[in-house]
Motif scaffolding. Structure first.
Motif, PDB file in Angstrom:
ATOM      1  N   VAL A 158      48.765   0.049  43.863  1.00 47.64           N
ATOM      2  CA  VAL A 158      49.552   0.386  44.833  1.00 47.64           C
ATOM      3  C   VAL A 158      48.929   1.439  46.033  1.00 47.64           C
ATOM      4  O   VAL A 158      49.496   1.754  47.037  1.00 47.64           O
ATOM      5  CB  VAL A 158      50.787   1.260  44.322  1.00 47.64           C
ATOM      6  N   LYS A 159      47.555   1.726  45.620  1.00 50.90           N
ATOM      7  CA  LYS A 159      46.845   2.550  46.685  1.00 50.90           C
ATOM      8  C   LYS A 159      47.058   1.952  48.179  1.00 50.90           C
ATOM      9  O   LYS A 159      46.803   0.679  48.238  1.00 50.90           O
ATOM     10  CB  LYS A 159      45.589   2.654  46.309  1.00 50.90           C
ATOM     11  N   GLY A 160      47.402   2.644  49.142  1.00 53.45           N
ATOM     12  CA  GLY A 160      47.444   2.102  50.620  1.00 53.45           C
ATOM     13  C   GLY A 160      48.895   1.387  50.851  1.00 53.45           C
ATOM     14  O   GLY A 160      48.974   1.145  52.144  1.00 53.45           O
ATOM     15  N   ARG A 161      49.439   1.035  49.866  1.00 52.82           N
ATOM     16  CA  ARG A 161      50.956   0.630  50.162  1.00 52.82           C
ATOM     17  C   ARG A 161      51.931   1.540  49.887  1.00 52.82           C
ATOM     18  O   ARG A 161      53.031   1.380  50.343  1.00 52.82           O
ATOM     19  CB  ARG A 161      51.158  -0.703  49.189  1.00 52.82           C
ATOM     20  N   PHE A 162      52.088   2.236  48.859  1.00 52.09           N
ATOM     21  CA  PHE A 162      53.026   3.330  48.246  1.00 52.09           C
ATOM     22  C   PHE A 162      52.382   4.685  48.832  1.00 52.09           C
ATOM     23  O   PHE A 162      51.364   5.044  48.739  1.00 52.09           O
ATOM     24  CB  PHE A 162      53.172   3.034  46.960  1.00 52.09           C
ATOM     25  N   THR A 163      53.493   5.547  48.916  1.00 51.02           N
ATOM     26  CA  THR A 163      53.292   6.828  49.370  1.00 51.02           C
ATOM     27  C   THR A 163      54.543   7.713  48.372  1.00 51.02           C
ATOM     28  O   THR A 163      55.704   7.490  48.598  1.00 51.02           O
ATOM     29  CB  THR A 163      53.483   7.385  50.809  1.00 51.02           C
ATOM     30  N   ILE A 164      53.900   8.477  47.667  1.00 47.09           N
ATOM     31  CA  ILE A 164      54.873   9.496  46.999  1.00 47.09           C
ATOM     32  C   ILE A 164      55.062  10.660  47.713  1.00 47.09           C
ATOM     33  O   ILE A 164      53.846  11.414  48.362  1.00 47.09           O
ATOM     34  CB  ILE A 164      54.413   9.527  45.494  1.00 47.09           C
ATOM     35  N   SER A 165      56.074  11.349  47.670  1.00 49.95           N
ATOM     36  CA  SER A 165      56.392  12.777  48.441  1.00 49.95           C
ATOM     37  C   SER A 165      57.439  13.443  47.508  1.00 49.95           C
ATOM     38  O   SER A 165      58.078  12.837  46.782  1.00 49.95           O
ATOM     39  CB  SER A 165      56.656  12.512  49.977  1.00 49.95           C
ATOM     40  N   ARG A 166      57.413  14.745  47.977  1.00 49.30           N
ATOM     41  CA  ARG A 166      58.572  15.264  47.287  1.00 49.30           C
ATOM     42  C   ARG A 166      59.019  16.678  48.018  1.00 49.30           C
ATOM     43  O   ARG A 166      58.524  17.046  48.871  1.00 49.30           O
ATOM     44  CB  ARG A 166      58.024  16.209  45.835  1.00 49.30           C
ATOM     45  N   LEU A 198      60.720  -0.768  50.841  1.00 48.18           N
ATOM     46  CA  LEU A 198      61.804   0.120  49.911  1.00 48.18           C
ATOM     47  C   LEU A 198      61.569   1.419  49.999  1.00 48.18           C
ATOM     48  O   LEU A 198      60.256   1.831  49.637  1.00 48.18           O
ATOM     49  CB  LEU A 198      62.227  -0.584  48.765  1.00 48.18           C
ATOM     50  N   ARG A 199      62.426   2.381  49.762  1.00 46.97           N
ATOM     51  CA  ARG A 199      62.284   3.563  49.428  1.00 46.97           C
ATOM     52  C   ARG A 199      63.156   4.234  48.233  1.00 46.97           C
ATOM     53  O   ARG A 199      64.292   4.015  48.390  1.00 46.97           O
ATOM     54  CB  ARG A 199      62.762   4.614  50.672  1.00 46.97           C
ATOM     55  N   LEU A 200      62.579   4.633  47.116  1.00 46.03           N
ATOM     56  CA  LEU A 200      63.216   4.984  46.038  1.00 46.03           C
ATOM     57  C   LEU A 200      63.449   6.730  46.082  1.00 46.03           C
ATOM     58  O   LEU A 200      62.332   7.584  46.750  1.00 46.03           O
ATOM     59  CB  LEU A 200      62.485   4.724  44.626  1.00 46.03           C
ATOM     60  N   SER A 201      64.405   7.411  45.701  1.00 43.94           N
ATOM     61  CA  SER A 201      64.527   8.676  45.321  1.00 43.94           C
ATOM     62  C   SER A 201      65.021   8.973  44.225  1.00 43.94           C
ATOM     63  O   SER A 201      65.540   8.102  43.145  1.00 43.94           O
ATOM     64  CB  SER A 201      65.741   9.114  46.263  1.00 43.94           C
ATOM     65  N   CYS A 202      64.721  10.209  43.926  1.00 45.52           N
ATOM     66  CA  CYS A 202      64.890  10.663  42.525  1.00 45.52           C
ATOM     67  C   CYS A 202      65.098  12.116  42.743  1.00 45.52           C
ATOM     68  O   CYS A 202      64.218  13.021  43.107  1.00 45.52           O
ATOM     69  CB  CYS A 202      63.686  10.674  41.351  1.00 45.52           C
ATOM     70  N   ALA A 203      66.063  12.655  41.960  1.00 44.67           N
ATOM     71  CA  ALA A 203      66.615  14.027  42.097  1.00 44.67           C
ATOM     72  C   ALA A 203      66.574  14.575  40.687  1.00 44.67           C
ATOM     73  O   ALA A 203      67.311  13.973  39.776  1.00 44.67           O
ATOM     74  CB  ALA A 203      67.925  14.333  42.796  1.00 44.67           C
ATOM     75  N   ALA A 204      66.005  15.628  40.491  1.00 42.30           N
ATOM     76  CA  ALA A 204      66.196  16.539  39.013  1.00 42.30           C
ATOM     77  C   ALA A 204      67.107  17.698  39.198  1.00 42.30           C
ATOM     78  O   ALA A 204      66.976  18.254  40.402  1.00 42.30           O
ATOM     79  CB  ALA A 204      64.845  16.594  38.695  1.00 42.30           C
ATOM     80  N   SER A 205      67.671  17.891  38.079  1.00 45.65           N
ATOM     81  CA  SER A 205      68.708  19.126  38.318  1.00 45.65           C
ATOM     82  C   SER A 205      68.820  19.540  36.867  1.00 45.65           C
ATOM     83  O   SER A 205      68.466  19.048  35.568  1.00 45.65           O
ATOM     84  CB  SER A 205      70.106  18.613  38.650  1.00 45.65           C
ATOM     85  N   GLY A 206      69.296  20.752  36.795  1.00 47.93           N
ATOM     86  CA  GLY A 206      69.112  21.666  35.199  1.00 47.93           C
ATOM     87  C   GLY A 206      68.381  22.799  35.401  1.00 47.93           C
ATOM     88  O   GLY A 206      68.062  23.512  36.359  1.00 47.93           O
ATOM     89  N   THR A 207      67.748  22.861  34.136  1.00 48.92           N
ATOM     90  CA  THR A 207      66.760  24.120  34.013  1.00 48.92           C
ATOM     91  C   THR A 207      65.401  23.773  34.367  1.00 48.92           C
ATOM     92  O   THR A 207      64.667  22.928  33.799  1.00 48.92           O
ATOM     93  CB  THR A 207      66.699  24.779  32.804  1.00 48.92           C
ATOM     94  N   THR A 242      63.384  16.955  44.369  1.00 48.57           N
ATOM     95  CA  THR A 242      63.565  15.649  44.688  1.00 48.57           C
ATOM     96  C   THR A 242      62.091  14.794  45.107  1.00 48.57           C
ATOM     97  O   THR A 242      61.258  15.669  45.736  1.00 48.57           O
ATOM     98  CB  THR A 242      64.451  15.229  46.042  1.00 48.57           C
ATOM     99  N   VAL A 243      62.060  13.755  44.466  1.00 47.84           N
ATOM    100  CA  VAL A 243      60.512  12.922  44.647  1.00 47.84           C
ATOM    101  C   VAL A 243      61.035  11.587  45.076  1.00 47.84           C
ATOM    102  O   VAL A 243      62.019  11.037  44.910  1.00 47.84           O
ATOM    103  CB  VAL A 243      59.805  12.734  43.472  1.00 47.84           C
ATOM    104  N   TYR A 244      60.336  11.233  46.327  1.00 46.75           N
ATOM    105  CA  TYR A 244      60.440   9.956  46.725  1.00 46.75           C
ATOM    106  C   TYR A 244      59.442   9.168  46.680  1.00 46.75           C
ATOM    107  O   TYR A 244      58.374   9.350  46.353  1.00 46.75           O
ATOM    108  CB  TYR A 244      60.567  10.089  48.486  1.00 46.75           C
ATOM    109  N   LEU A 245      59.476   7.686  46.719  1.00 48.16           N
ATOM    110  CA  LEU A 245      58.360   6.632  46.644  1.00 48.16           C
ATOM    111  C   LEU A 245      58.663   5.637  47.755  1.00 48.16           C
ATOM    112  O   LEU A 245      59.543   4.676  47.563  1.00 48.16           O
ATOM    113  CB  LEU A 245      58.180   5.889  45.315  1.00 48.16           C
ATOM    114  N   GLN A 246      57.994   5.784  48.974  1.00 51.54           N
ATOM    115  CA  GLN A 246      58.103   4.750  49.838  1.00 51.54           C
ATOM    116  C   GLN A 246      57.159   3.608  49.659  1.00 51.54           C
ATOM    117  O   GLN A 246      55.804   3.735  49.265  1.00 51.54           O
ATOM    118  CB  GLN A 246      57.409   5.414  51.305  1.00 51.54           C
ATOM    119  N   MET A 247      57.645   2.428  49.598  1.00 45.40           N
ATOM    120  CA  MET A 247      56.719   1.224  49.115  1.00 45.40           C
ATOM    121  C   MET A 247      56.873   0.262  50.186  1.00 45.40           C
ATOM    122  O   MET A 247      58.092  -0.234  50.804  1.00 45.40           O
ATOM    123  CB  MET A 247      57.394   0.515  47.874  1.00 45.40           C
TER     124      MET A 247
END
Length: 121
Positions: free
Chosen positions: A63-71, A18-27, A77-82
């Motif tokens: 989660v090391k070796g299984r999950f990858t965080i990127s932005r 699964l891939r999670l996404s997260c977007a931040a907005s505002g100041t 925006t930040v992503y979590l590839q699981m």
């Protein structure tokens, strides 16, 4: 103020991805750290992974070796590839945006509403 919105949770079989996404907005402060935490049923919230603007990363041992965080800094925006998901990864996953406030010289934390990840056959 910063608004944080996650997406991408769902039901997946063991061994799936699964891939999670997260977007931040505002100041948005130029000094910030984005990350993911999770909370399973009856458990305390635990930190899963974080990433700075210059892409320095941290991963929780399980989660090391299984999950990858990127932005994507341009999109805040930040992503979590699981990958290779396990039953024990089942939890509500929360996105966190930690911002350095120059005016007060303190860190502020902003959280998303959470997205459910269920690993089940």
């Amino acid at each position: 103020q910063v608004q944080v919105v996650e997406s991408g949770g769902g039901l997946v079989q063991p061994g799936g991805s699964l891939r999670l996404s997260c977007a931040a907005s505002g100041t948005i402060s130029s000094i910030n750290i984005m990350g993911w935490s999770r909370q399973g049923a009856g458990k305390q919230r635990e930190l899963v992974a974080t990433i700075t603007r210059d892409s320095t990363t941290f991963y929780e041992d399980s989660v090391k070796g299984r999950f990858t965080i990127s932005r994507d800094n341009a999109k805040n925006t930040v992503y979590l590839q699981m990958n290779s998901l396990k039953h024990e990864d089942t939890a509500v996953y929360y996105c966190n945006f930690r911002s350095w406030e120059m005016s007060s010289r303190t860190w502020s934390d902003y959280w998303g509403q959470g997205t459910q990840v269920t690993v089940s056959s």
